[in-house]
Design a protein around this motif. Structure first.
Motif, short mmCIF file in Angstrom:
data_model
loop_
_atom_site.label_atom_id
_atom_site.label_comp_id
_atom_site.label_asym_id
_atom_site.label_seq_id
_atom_site.Cartn_x
_atom_site.Cartn_y
_atom_site.Cartn_z
N UNK A 28 0.82 -1.21 0.00
CA UNK A 28 0.00 0.00 0.00
C UNK A 28 0.85 1.26 0.00
N UNK A 29 1.95 1.25 0.75
CA UNK A 29 2.77 2.46 0.87
C UNK A 29 3.91 2.53 -0.15
N UNK A 30 4.32 1.39 -0.69
CA UNK A 30 5.45 1.36 -1.64
C UNK A 30 5.11 0.51 -2.85
N UNK A 31 4.03 0.85 -3.49
CA UNK A 31 3.55 0.05 -4.62
C UNK A 31 4.61 -0.10 -5.70
N UNK A 32 5.36 0.95 -6.00
CA UNK A 32 6.36 0.87 -7.06
C UNK A 32 7.46 -0.13 -6.70
N UNK A 33 7.84 -0.18 -5.43
CA UNK A 33 8.87 -1.14 -5.00
C UNK A 33 8.39 -2.57 -5.22
N UNK A 34 7.17 -2.87 -4.79
CA UNK A 34 6.66 -4.24 -4.93
C UNK A 34 6.41 -4.59 -6.39
N UNK A 35 6.04 -3.61 -7.20
CA UNK A 35 5.90 -3.86 -8.63
C UNK A 35 7.25 -4.20 -9.23
N UNK A 36 8.28 -3.46 -8.82
CA UNK A 36 9.64 -3.72 -9.31
C UNK A 36 10.12 -5.10 -8.87
N UNK A 37 9.84 -5.48 -7.62
CA UNK A 37 10.21 -6.82 -7.14
C UNK A 37 9.55 -7.88 -8.01
N UNK A 38 8.27 -7.70 -8.30
CA UNK A 38 7.54 -8.66 -9.14
C UNK A 38 8.15 -8.72 -10.54
N UNK A 39 8.46 -7.56 -11.12
CA UNK A 39 9.05 -7.52 -12.47
C UNK A 39 10.44 -8.15 -12.50
N UNK A 40 11.23 -7.91 -11.49
CA UNK A 40 12.58 -8.47 -11.42
C UNK A 40 12.53 -9.99 -11.22
#
Length: 127
Positions: free
Chosen positions: A23-35
């Motif tokens: 919820x607070x760091x959506x871009x980080x978790x999206x990047x983790x998923x993409x990586x």
């Protein structure tokens, strides 16, 4: 109910923390998923660990009497099924993740995780 409480104590803080993180760091978790897409060995290891942990939980807690027991049992089955999906149908898992991201469902999923994590923490630590 003892096993249910124990598993709620394990699942609750993890789901709550990840939900808040998403919820607070959506871009980080999206990047983790993409990586993760690029790390095939990591995906295979995740699948193996998820399958093993799912089977272990189901073997020790496959109880469907009360709502908390049902929630915990569903988490075990969900973990097993997610592990199997990662092991067998990786492309399908990728498409589902892309679909969720495209539909902007990530904040809603984070909200559900926060509610579920808080509920499990309340069961595990306060009941």
């Amino acid at each position: 109910m003892e096993t249910t409480t124990f598993l709620a104590q394990l699942w609750g803080p993890v789901i709550l923390a990840v939900g808040i993180g998403v919820f607070t760091s959506r871009s980080y978790y999206t990047r983790v998923y993409r990586e993760l897409d690029k790390e095939t060995l990591a995906v295979l290891l995740f699948a193996m660990v998820a399958i093993t942990a799912g089977i272990a939980q189901i073997m020790h807690h496959n109880v469907w009497r009360t709502f908390p027991e049902i929630v915990i049992s569903l988490l075990g089955w969900g973990l097993l099924l997610k592990g199997v999906a990662f092991a067998i149908a990786r492309k399908l898992v990728d498409k589902a993740g892309d679909c969720q991201a495209a539909r902007k469902l990530i904040p809603a999923a984070a909200g559900v995780m926060i509610i579920l994590g808080a509920y499990l923490c309340s069961i595990g630590y306060f009941m």
